[in-house]
Design a protein around this motif. Structure first.
Motif, PDB file in Angstrom:
ATOM      1  N   THR A 175       0.852  -1.174   0.000  1.00  0.00           N
ATOM      2  CA  THR A 175       0.000   0.000   0.000  1.00  0.00           C
ATOM      3  C   THR A 175       0.898   1.237   0.000  1.00  0.00           C
ATOM      4  O   THR A 175       1.926   1.263   0.678  1.00  0.00           O
ATOM      5  N   ALA A 176       0.498   2.251  -0.749  1.00  0.00           N
ATOM      6  CA  ALA A 176       1.375   3.401  -0.997  1.00  0.00           C
ATOM      7  C   ALA A 176       1.927   4.041   0.273  1.00  0.00           C
ATOM      8  O   ALA A 176       3.033   4.563   0.278  1.00  0.00           O
ATOM      9  N   GLY A 177       1.193   4.005   1.374  1.00  0.00           N
ATOM     10  CA  GLY A 177       1.668   4.651   2.595  1.00  0.00           C
ATOM     11  C   GLY A 177       2.520   3.777   3.496  1.00  0.00           C
ATOM     12  O   GLY A 177       2.929   4.209   4.578  1.00  0.00           O
ATOM     13  N   ASP A 178       2.807   2.549   3.078  1.00  0.00           N
ATOM     14  CA  ASP A 178       3.565   1.634   3.927  1.00  0.00           C
ATOM     15  C   ASP A 178       4.933   2.211   4.290  1.00  0.00           C
ATOM     16  O   ASP A 178       5.657   2.741   3.433  1.00  0.00           O
ATOM     17  N   ARG A 179       5.278   2.067   5.574  1.00  0.00           N
ATOM     18  CA  ARG A 179       6.602   2.449   6.057  1.00  0.00           C
ATOM     19  C   ARG A 179       7.210   1.241   6.758  1.00  0.00           C
ATOM     20  O   ARG A 179       6.487   0.387   7.302  1.00  0.00           O
ATOM     21  N   ILE A 180       8.536   1.178   6.779  1.00  0.00           N
ATOM     22  CA  ILE A 180       9.200   0.046   7.413  1.00  0.00           C
ATOM     23  C   ILE A 180      10.446   0.553   8.140  1.00  0.00           C
ATOM     24  O   ILE A 180      11.152   1.438   7.640  1.00  0.00           O
ATOM     25  N   ARG A 181      10.674   0.029   9.346  1.00  0.00           N
ATOM     26  CA  ARG A 181      11.839   0.424  10.142  1.00  0.00           C
ATOM     27  C   ARG A 181      13.005  -0.508   9.806  1.00  0.00           C
ATOM     28  O   ARG A 181      12.894  -1.725   9.958  1.00  0.00           O
ATOM     29  N   THR A 182      14.093   0.069   9.320  1.00  0.00           N
ATOM     30  CA  THR A 182      15.266  -0.712   8.961  1.00  0.00           C
ATOM     31  C   THR A 182      16.489  -0.177   9.692  1.00  0.00           C
ATOM     32  O   THR A 182      16.418   0.849  10.381  1.00  0.00           O
ATOM     33  N   VAL A 183      17.601  -0.853   9.511  1.00  0.00           N
ATOM     34  CA  VAL A 183      18.839  -0.418  10.164  1.00  0.00           C
ATOM     35  C   VAL A 183      19.183   1.004   9.754  1.00  0.00           C
ATOM     36  O   VAL A 183      19.609   1.832  10.560  1.00  0.00           O
ATOM     37  N   ALA A 215      17.077   3.265   8.705  1.00  0.00           N
ATOM     38  CA  ALA A 215      15.999   4.212   9.013  1.00  0.00           C
ATOM     39  C   ALA A 215      15.184   3.674  10.183  1.00  0.00           C
ATOM     40  O   ALA A 215      14.059   3.197  10.010  1.00  0.00           O
ATOM     41  N   PRO A 216      15.732   3.739  11.395  1.00  0.00           N
ATOM     42  CA  PRO A 216      15.038   3.159  12.561  1.00  0.00           C
ATOM     43  C   PRO A 216      13.717   3.824  12.888  1.00  0.00           C
ATOM     44  O   PRO A 216      12.876   3.219  13.552  1.00  0.00           O
ATOM     45  N   ALA A 217      13.511   5.057  12.430  1.00  0.00           N
ATOM     46  CA  ALA A 217      12.241   5.740  12.682  1.00  0.00           C
ATOM     47  C   ALA A 217      11.192   5.397  11.637  1.00  0.00           C
ATOM     48  O   ALA A 217      10.032   5.785  11.772  1.00  0.00           O
ATOM     49  N   GLY A 218      11.586   4.705  10.609  1.00  0.00           N
ATOM     50  CA  GLY A 218      10.650   4.340   9.557  1.00  0.00           C
ATOM     51  C   GLY A 218      10.900   5.106   8.274  1.00  0.00           C
ATOM     52  O   GLY A 218      11.245   6.288   8.294  1.00  0.00           O
ATOM     53  N   ARG A 219      10.738   4.421   7.163  1.00  0.00           N
ATOM     54  CA  ARG A 219      10.957   5.021   5.847  1.00  0.00           C
ATOM     55  C   ARG A 219       9.964   4.400   4.888  1.00  0.00           C
ATOM     56  O   ARG A 219       9.618   3.223   4.995  1.00  0.00           O
ATOM     57  N   ARG A 220       9.497   5.186   3.937  1.00  0.00           N
ATOM     58  CA  ARG A 220       8.504   4.666   2.996  1.00  0.00           C
ATOM     59  C   ARG A 220       9.084   3.519   2.168  1.00  0.00           C
ATOM     60  O   ARG A 220      10.206   3.606   1.656  1.00  0.00           O
ATOM     61  N   GLU A 243       2.612  -4.867  11.916  1.00  0.00           N
ATOM     62  CA  GLU A 243       3.684  -3.978  11.472  1.00  0.00           C
ATOM     63  C   GLU A 243       4.404  -4.615  10.280  1.00  0.00           C
ATOM     64  O   GLU A 243       4.790  -5.788  10.341  1.00  0.00           O
ATOM     65  N   PRO A 244       4.593  -3.875   9.177  1.00  0.00           N
ATOM     66  CA  PRO A 244       5.362  -4.418   8.054  1.00  0.00           C
ATOM     67  C   PRO A 244       6.780  -4.764   8.493  1.00  0.00           C
ATOM     68  O   PRO A 244       7.495  -3.919   9.048  1.00  0.00           O
ATOM     69  N   VAL A 245       7.183  -6.016   8.269  1.00  0.00           N
ATOM     70  CA  VAL A 245       8.522  -6.437   8.689  1.00  0.00           C
ATOM     71  C   VAL A 245       9.369  -6.943   7.527  1.00  0.00           C
ATOM     72  O   VAL A 245      10.584  -7.080   7.668  1.00  0.00           O
ATOM     73  N   TRP A 246       8.726  -7.241   6.394  1.00  0.00           N
ATOM     74  CA  TRP A 246       9.504  -7.814   5.289  1.00  0.00           C
ATOM     75  C   TRP A 246       8.818  -7.519   3.966  1.00  0.00           C
ATOM     76  O   TRP A 246       7.629  -7.774   3.804  1.00  0.00           O
ATOM     77  N   VAL A 247       9.579  -6.960   3.041  1.00  0.00           N
ATOM     78  CA  VAL A 247       9.155  -6.834   1.647  1.00  0.00           C
ATOM     79  C   VAL A 247      10.140  -7.686   0.848  1.00  0.00           C
ATOM     80  O   VAL A 247      11.295  -7.285   0.665  1.00  0.00           O
ATOM     81  N   PRO A 248       9.742  -8.897   0.431  1.00  0.00           N
ATOM     82  CA  PRO A 248      10.695  -9.838  -0.162  1.00  0.00           C
ATOM     83  C   PRO A 248      11.516  -9.226  -1.293  1.00  0.00           C
ATOM     84  O   PRO A 248      10.987  -8.577  -2.193  1.00  0.00           O
ATOM     85  N   GLY A 249      12.819  -9.462  -1.210  1.00  0.00           N
ATOM     86  CA  GLY A 249      13.724  -8.974  -2.232  1.00  0.00           C
ATOM     87  C   GLY A 249      14.025  -7.495  -2.154  1.00  0.00           C
ATOM     88  O   GLY A 249      14.839  -6.980  -2.922  1.00  0.00           O
ATOM     89  N   VAL A 250      13.383  -6.783  -1.204  1.00  0.00           N
ATOM     90  CA  VAL A 250      13.502  -5.327  -1.149  1.00  0.00           C
ATOM     91  C   VAL A 250      14.099  -4.857   0.175  1.00  0.00           C
ATOM     92  O   VAL A 250      15.112  -4.153   0.207  1.00  0.00           O
ATOM     93  N   CYS A 251      13.480  -5.214   1.303  1.00  0.00           N
ATOM     94  CA  CYS A 251      13.985  -4.771   2.601  1.00  0.00           C
ATOM     95  C   CYS A 251      13.374  -5.616   3.717  1.00  0.00           C
ATOM     96  O   CYS A 251      12.318  -6.224   3.549  1.00  0.00           O
ATOM     97  N   ARG A 252      14.079  -5.639   4.874  1.00  0.00           N
ATOM     98  CA  ARG A 252      13.579  -6.283   6.084  1.00  0.00           C
ATOM     99  C   ARG A 252      13.636  -5.285   7.218  1.00  0.00           C
ATOM    100  O   ARG A 252      14.533  -4.438   7.285  1.00  0.00           O
ATOM    101  N   SER A 253      12.711  -5.415   8.134  1.00  0.00           N
ATOM    102  CA  SER A 253      12.596  -4.463   9.236  1.00  0.00           C
ATOM    103  C   SER A 253      13.510  -4.831  10.399  1.00  0.00           C
ATOM    104  O   SER A 253      13.935  -5.983  10.553  1.00  0.00           O
ATOM    105  N   LEU A 254      13.765  -3.841  11.246  1.00  0.00           N
ATOM    106  CA  LEU A 254      14.459  -4.089  12.509  1.00  0.00           C
ATOM    107  C   LEU A 254      13.672  -5.070  13.369  1.00  0.00           C
ATOM    108  O   LEU A 254      14.234  -5.809  14.180  1.00  0.00           O
ATOM    109  N   ALA A 255      12.328  -5.047  13.180  1.00  0.00           N
ATOM    110  CA  ALA A 255      11.466  -5.912  13.982  1.00  0.00           C
ATOM    111  C   ALA A 255      11.423  -7.340  13.464  1.00  0.00           C
ATOM    112  O   ALA A 255      10.825  -8.210  14.095  1.00  0.00           O
ATOM    113  N   ALA A 256      12.038  -7.583  12.316  1.00  0.00           N
ATOM    114  CA  ALA A 256      12.019  -8.932  11.761  1.00  0.00           C
ATOM    115  C   ALA A 256      12.755  -9.885  12.688  1.00  0.00           C
ATOM    116  O   ALA A 256      13.879  -9.591  13.120  1.00  0.00           O
TER     117      ALA A 256
END
Length: 458
Positions: A385-393, A395-400, A426-439
């Motif tokens: 969904t266009a507004g999805d954000r995910i927390r990664t290493v 971007a710990p605060a979240g990034r689109r 909470e979005p934690v994984w977009v396969p092939g794209v990114c994984r979240s800190l929460a993963a």
């Protein structure tokens, strides 16, 4: 495009391939359905131009036993010939010729982009005749009457060859194929044109088919001349082929009739097919629109007038932007359950449970196509969904997620169907794209349940 019956089948087909492939640079993806014409294409290309084949693409429309058997035949025969095969099955079978065509070309487009290749199809002289007659029935103009002979990135080596000639070669070479039951059906317009209308017209006016094909050839020549003119006045097409721009003065300086010819050609470079209403609207917009104004037209496009960008000629520019048809997504999970029961398929992706945890490699990049879940963990799958954000290493605060898509070079048209994995909503994984800190996944943790997710290309 008269039928060539005096040539031996081998000579005719080989010459047709050589002529069609001579101007084409780069690898090719063969669109093979399992029917006779496309299986002849597969065998002929494997015999006379195997080095040009990047992959064989076959699409199962999910319409029943024939579609699955045909796709399986293509896959088996391609592998026997030592060729890479890409196979996909529709999860939502269509119920019309238009829906099947759209799904098939969406698939072929994705595969061609993946291999940086051009698509080769097995359309024949008979297919061209049927298509032109159907377009006449729908009131097409000169541009539409070129039909399959129009300038295109799609390569069609059999366009001057009849089905009868391909059938003769298939018999001589004992080519394996399956007969599509739709070939004898009158349920759809093409079947009625093929079996009823064309035989009646040929009986009433002998030579009718040749006359129609000659008109199509003339329309194709005219259309090529228009394309050359459009190129000459400074048309620029983006690498994604979703945008095209040209100097506004090039369209302003011609007549209304001239604009009605040029606008469809400009829009076509961005993958947009204008109808009569859209063409009329753009003819008016040419002189009525001011810098910064825009108009949405049929065919899924926005056309705007803007100032020149860096590297462009001075003066205003018209820019065509293709806009994908919006799909309704309310963000609700499409699947939810515990980690042990993730479905083997979701959308156009395959989810494969791994028997062992992946072994980390300190010298390689993280594998974003795999992830581990705790046993009994509640997991949900849905499309992006266009507004999805995910927390990664980074971007710990979240990034689109859309920014990660761009960095991963995921085409815009593929994003609406791309899966997102949620844990605790909470979005934690977009396969092939990114994984979240929460993963919860950490390489080497054997107690986790590991999955590999990847596009269903095989």
């Amino acid at each position: 495009m008269s039928e060539l019956t005096n040539f031996p089948p081998d000579a005719l087909l080989r010459a047709s391939l050589e002529v069609a492939l001579a101007p084409v640079v780069g690898p090719l993806v063969l669109a093979v359905s399992g029917g006779r014409d496309s299986m002849v294409l597969l065998q002929a290309m494997a015999r006379w131009a195997p080095e040009r084949i990047a992959a064989v693409a076959t699409f199962d429309h999910g319409t029943g036993r024939y579609a699955t058997d045909a796709s399986s035949l293509v896959a088996a025969e391609s592998r026997r010939l030592g060729l890479t095969v890409v196979r996909e099955r529709s999860r939502t079978p269509g119920h019309s010729e238009a829906a099947w065509r759209t799904a098939r070309w969406d698939f072929l487009g994705r595969i061609a982009r993946a291999f940086k290749a051009q698509v080769v199809t097995a359309h024949t002289r008979d297919d061209q005749l049927e298509t032109v007659v159907m377009r006449i029935m729908r009131g097409a103009g000169a541009r539409g009457l070129a039909a399959l002979a129009a300038p295109s990135r799609v390569v069609r080596p059999w366009l001057g060859v009849s089905r009868a000639e391909l059938a003769r070669w298939a018999t001589l070479e004992t080519v394996a194929y399956l007969e599509d039951p739709m070939n004898v059906s009158r349920a759809f317009l093409r079947g009625r044109v093929r079996h009823e209308l064309l035989p009646a017209l040929e009986t009433a006016t002998p030579g009718f088919s040749d006359q129609i094909l000659a008109i199509a050839d003339q329309a194709a020549v005219w259309r090529r001349e228009v394309e050359q003119y459009v190129d000459a006045f400074g048309l620029v097409v983006s690498a994604s082929r979703e945008r095209a721009s040209c100097p506004a003065v090039a369209l302003e300086s011609t007549s209304c009739d001239g604009r009605a010819v040029l606008w469809p050609a400009v829009c076509a470079r961005a993958g947009v097919t204008l109808n009569a209403k859209g063409t009329r609207e753009l003819v008016k917009f040419t002189t009525a629109g001011r810098r910064g104004s825009s108009i949405r037209v049929s065919g899924g496009a926005i056309v705007l007038r803007r100032g020149a960008a860096a590297g462009e000629p001075a003066g205003d520019q018209f820019e065509v932007r293709r806009v994908p048809t919006p799909r309704r997504r309310d963000g609700a999970p499409a699947w939810a359950g515990v980690s042990e029961t993730v479905p083997p398929r979701f959308g156009g992706f395959r989810w494969r449970r791994l028997l062992t945890a992946p072994t980390p490699d300190a010298h390689s990049e993280p594998d974003l196509w795999t992830m581990g879940f705790s046993r009994g963990e509640q997991v949900a799958l849905r499309v992006w969904t266009a507004g999805d954000r995910i927390r990664t290493v980074g971007a710990p605060a979240g990034r689109r997620v859309t920014r990660y898509f761009s960095e991963a070079h995921v085409p815009a048209l593929d994003r609406p169907s791309w899966p997102v994995v949620l844990v605790d909503n909470e979005p934690v994984w977009v396969p092939g794209v990114c994984r979240s800190l929460a993963a919860p996944s950490r390489p080497g943790r054997s107690e986790l349940i590991w999955y590999r997710c990847e596009p269903e290309f095989d």
